[in-house]
Motif scaffolding. Structure first.
Motif, PDB file in Angstrom:
ATOM      1  N   LYS A 128       0.825  -1.210   0.000  1.00  0.00           N
ATOM      2  CA  LYS A 128       0.000   0.000   0.000  1.00  0.00           C
ATOM      3  C   LYS A 128       0.860   1.261   0.000  1.00  0.00           C
ATOM      4  O   LYS A 128       0.485   2.266  -0.593  1.00  0.00           O
ATOM      5  N   SER A 129       1.974   1.208   0.712  1.00  0.00           N
ATOM      6  CA  SER A 129       2.852   2.390   0.726  1.00  0.00           C
ATOM      7  C   SER A 129       4.263   1.965   1.108  1.00  0.00           C
ATOM      8  O   SER A 129       4.469   0.891   1.678  1.00  0.00           O
ATOM      9  N   ALA A 130       5.213   2.852   0.770  1.00  0.00           N
ATOM     10  CA  ALA A 130       6.608   2.636   1.175  1.00  0.00           C
ATOM     11  C   ALA A 130       7.160   3.979   1.616  1.00  0.00           C
ATOM     12  O   ALA A 130       6.989   4.979   0.919  1.00  0.00           O
ATOM     13  N   ARG A 131       7.775   3.997   2.784  1.00  0.00           N
ATOM     14  CA  ARG A 131       8.359   5.262   3.266  1.00  0.00           C
ATOM     15  C   ARG A 131       9.583   4.955   4.121  1.00  0.00           C
ATOM     16  O   ARG A 131       9.754   3.821   4.602  1.00  0.00           O
ATOM     17  N   PHE A 132      10.407   5.996   4.291  1.00  0.00           N
ATOM     18  CA  PHE A 132      11.576   5.830   5.165  1.00  0.00           C
ATOM     19  C   PHE A 132      11.128   5.956   6.616  1.00  0.00           C
ATOM     20  O   PHE A 132      10.340   6.869   6.936  1.00  0.00           O
ATOM     21  N   LEU A 133      11.642   5.064   7.461  1.00  0.00           N
ATOM     22  CA  LEU A 133      11.281   5.160   8.879  1.00  0.00           C
ATOM     23  C   LEU A 133      11.831   6.466   9.479  1.00  0.00           C
ATOM     24  O   LEU A 133      11.184   7.095  10.309  1.00  0.00           O
ATOM     25  N   ALA A 134      13.010   6.879   9.026  1.00  0.00           N
ATOM     26  CA  ALA A 134      13.679   8.028   9.644  1.00  0.00           C
ATOM     27  C   ALA A 134      12.874   9.317   9.518  1.00  0.00           C
ATOM     28  O   ALA A 134      12.729  10.058  10.491  1.00  0.00           O
ATOM     29  N   ASP A 135      12.343   9.614   8.309  1.00  0.00           N
ATOM     30  CA  ASP A 135      11.672  10.908   8.155  1.00  0.00           C
ATOM     31  C   ASP A 135      10.276  10.793   7.542  1.00  0.00           C
ATOM     32  O   ASP A 135       9.623  11.804   7.257  1.00  0.00           O
ATOM     33  N   GLY A 136       9.818   9.588   7.325  1.00  0.00           N
ATOM     34  CA  GLY A 136       8.458   9.389   6.814  1.00  0.00           C
ATOM     35  C   GLY A 136       8.298   9.716   5.333  1.00  0.00           C
ATOM     36  O   GLY A 136       7.201   9.600   4.784  1.00  0.00           O
ATOM     37  N   LYS A 137       9.382  10.128   4.674  1.00  0.00           N
ATOM     38  CA  LYS A 137       9.269  10.479   3.253  1.00  0.00           C
ATOM     39  C   LYS A 137       9.015   9.234   2.423  1.00  0.00           C
ATOM     40  O   LYS A 137       9.521   8.139   2.739  1.00  0.00           O
ATOM     41  N   PRO A 138       8.239   9.373   1.339  1.00  0.00           N
ATOM     42  CA  PRO A 138       7.923   8.185   0.538  1.00  0.00           C
ATOM     43  C   PRO A 138       9.138   7.623  -0.196  1.00  0.00           C
ATOM     44  O   PRO A 138      10.067   8.356  -0.535  1.00  0.00           O
ATOM     45  N   VAL A 139       9.096   6.330  -0.414  1.00  0.00           N
ATOM     46  CA  VAL A 139      10.144   5.650  -1.186  1.00  0.00           C
ATOM     47  C   VAL A 139       9.494   5.177  -2.491  1.00  0.00           C
ATOM     48  O   VAL A 139       8.463   4.490  -2.464  1.00  0.00           O
ATOM     49  N   ALA A 140      10.084   5.587  -3.603  1.00  0.00           N
ATOM     50  CA  ALA A 140       9.526   5.161  -4.895  1.00  0.00           C
ATOM     51  C   ALA A 140       9.835   3.677  -5.106  1.00  0.00           C
ATOM     52  O   ALA A 140      10.899   3.190  -4.712  1.00  0.00           O
ATOM     53  N   PHE A 141       8.884   2.973  -5.658  1.00  0.00           N
ATOM     54  CA  PHE A 141       9.126   1.548  -5.939  1.00  0.00           C
ATOM     55  C   PHE A 141       8.333   1.133  -7.167  1.00  0.00           C
ATOM     56  O   PHE A 141       7.344   1.766  -7.539  1.00  0.00           O
ATOM     57  N   THR A 142       8.806   0.089  -7.804  1.00  0.00           N
ATOM     58  CA  THR A 142       8.038  -0.500  -8.906  1.00  0.00           C
ATOM     59  C   THR A 142       7.973  -2.003  -8.677  1.00  0.00           C
ATOM     60  O   THR A 142       8.865  -2.585  -8.055  1.00  0.00           O
ATOM     61  N   LEU A 143       6.912  -2.544  -9.196  1.00  0.00           N
ATOM     62  CA  LEU A 143       6.727  -3.997  -9.082  1.00  0.00           C
ATOM     63  C   LEU A 143       6.743  -4.574 -10.483  1.00  0.00           C
ATOM     64  O   LEU A 143       6.093  -4.018 -11.371  1.00  0.00           O
ATOM     65  N   ASP A 144       7.507  -5.589 -10.696  1.00  0.00           N
ATOM     66  CA  ASP A 144       7.309  -6.281 -11.970  1.00  0.00           C
ATOM     67  C   ASP A 144       6.926  -7.721 -11.658  1.00  0.00           C
ATOM     68  O   ASP A 144       6.649  -8.065 -10.515  1.00  0.00           O
ATOM     69  N   LYS A 145       6.929  -8.543 -12.663  1.00  0.00           N
ATOM     70  CA  LYS A 145       6.355  -9.887 -12.519  1.00  0.00           C
ATOM     71  C   LYS A 145       6.875 -10.616 -11.265  1.00  0.00           C
ATOM     72  O   LYS A 145       6.119 -11.149 -10.486  1.00  0.00           O
TER      73      LYS A 145
END
Ligand code: FHN
Length: 432
Positions: A390-407
């Motif tokens: 549902k989401s990805a973020r850094f624990l340190a500052d809560g900023k989002p982490v970009a991610f992609t999913l492939d097969k």
């Protein structure tokens, strides 16, 4: 009827006991607590600290019993011993329990034993029960207490036939083994009845005589009967034996054997713990300055969690009762790190991504913590998780982490310049 070999009979007997042992609800509760706790303080402290050459000094310097009795206990006077400060130090480090030597291989009891006078109250000028003082402080400050108890004994005359060690102590070549086991059980009873509710008993030394009849079933029953919640673990470097409640690994993560202790350590199904030193010594060693850095310790703690194991980190206090500043400073820094990142360690279990060189993962509820410990590139490829992210973020500052999913992969996009040299924790929120 088919004749069974002795080995087959032994296997059959072991299996029968294994099936018989049913941990009580209290015991299961402590196991759960243990897994949540993740971090404990190991303390190797005995009269051997006087020589500043580790806890094996009696064996390594070939000191006989009369010499040891003459030179060690009478000189042990830890006037700087401050159990409140020890426990506060452990707490500030983020540790949840303390495991201390009640008796190490030298046979000297660090508490007021009634079955022997070879103990800290009767043989030292200090004359106080240092374990009782520590137990009181642990209770006050809310840490659980475990006793490390050596089954191996270089002092007791009935530890006979001898095992692999303790051969230079100068004992007569005779003795009655069952008398020794009775003595050990009596000491355990003392520890289980005089020091409040314990977290458990941490045995060591079985490996000195693996072929002996240690009467484990009776000893383990004694412990479980007196304190059903107390966990039993044994550092025998094997798969857990019947009646044990947790499994420990010495100086290695579960499944590894870099230090040579774990060539026969099969991982069982019990809660796991790894124990490690801050320098290279368990007991106080004045010439061992090979301290691990705070970064190494934090990474070890995190890796252990990624393997579903606790870290039991050791200090060897000095003979005066103080703890080396090098240890204290590192523990404080680990505590500071846990103050900010503890949610990714405490109460977690190993996560969905298998531990690798880059790092490990832990999980709690619908959160997965990706601990990036050693990675330099902009993309970290991981196996695609089975649950939706549902989401990805850094624990340190809560900023989002970009991610992609492939097969079949999850690609986390990281800024190599922004990576934390100790641990960059990425929190993935997953579907339930
Ligand atoms: O011989 C002991 C040693 O002194 C120390 O107590 C460690 C701690 O895990 N265990 C034994 C070796 O296996």
């Amino acid at each position: 009827m088919k004749r069974l070999t002795l080995a087959a009979l032994l296997v059959a007997a072991t299996a029968a006991v294994a099936e018989d042992y049913k941990p009580t609800p209290e015991n299961l509760k402590t196991r759960e607590w243990f897994q949540e706790a993740r971090f404990g303080l190991f303390i190797h402290w005995g009269v051997y600290a006087l020589r500043g050459d580790g806890e094996w000094v009696m064996q390594q310097q070939r000191i006989t019993i009369p010499e040891y009795e003459r030179d060690f206990p009478p000189a042990f006077n830890p006037v700087k011993y401050d159990p409140a400060a020890w426990v506060a130090m452990a707490k500030a480090a983020g540790m949840k329990y303390v495991t201390i030597t009640s008796k190490h291989h030298d046979g000297f009891a660090m508490y007021d034993s009634k079955v022997s006078d070879y103990d800290v109250v009767e043989r030292t000028p200090y004359g106080k029960d240092v374990l009782k003082m520590l137990a009181e402080e642990c209770r006050k400050q809310g840490l659980k207490l475990f006793f490390y108890h050596s089954q191996l004994d270089w002092h007791h005359p009935d530890y006979f036939p001898r095992g692999r060690t303790g051969l230079f102590a100068g004992r007569a070549e005779k003795g009655e083994w069952t008398r020794y086991i009775d003595y050990m059980d009596t000491q355990l009873r003392e520890l289980l009845t005089g020091y409040g509710e314990l977290g458990g008993i941490w045995f060591d030394g079985w490996w000195d005589k693996p072929e002996a009849d240690w009467r484990l079933e009776k000893t383990y029953k004694l412990i479980h009967d007196i304190q059903p919640q107390a966990l039993i673990g044994s550092n025998h470097h094997r798969k857990p034996l019947p009646g044990e409640d947790f499994q420990m690994f010495e100086k290695d993560l579960p499944g590894s054997n870099t230090a040579g202790f774990n060539d026969k350590s099969e991982i069982g199904s019990l809660p796991l713990e790894m124990c490690e030193t801050i320098n290279n010594s368990w007991g106080y060693n004045k010439s061992d300055g090979s301290y691990k850095s705070t970064k190494q310790i934090v990474q070890l703690l995190v890796r252990a969690a990624g393997y579903d194991a606790n870290l039991l980190l050791n200090v060897g206090p000095k003979p005066d009762g103080s703890i080396q500043p090098e240890f204290v400073a590192r523990l404080k820094e680990v505590g500071d790190w846990l103050g900010k990142n503890g949610e990714s360690v405490y109460g977690t279990r190993s996560g969905p991504f298998p531990p690798r060189h880059w790092g490990v993962s832990t999980r709690k509820g619908n959160k997965v913590y990706v601990h990036v410990l050693d990675w330099k590139d902009a993309v970290l490829p991981l196996p695609r998780p089975t649950k939706a992210i549902k989401s990805a973020r850094f624990l340190a500052d809560g900023k989002p982490v970009a991610f992609t999913l492939d097969k079949d992969a999850l690609l986390l996009r990281l800024d190599p310049k922004g990576l934390d040299p100790i641990d960059t924790v990425v929190v993935l929120e997953t579907a339930p």
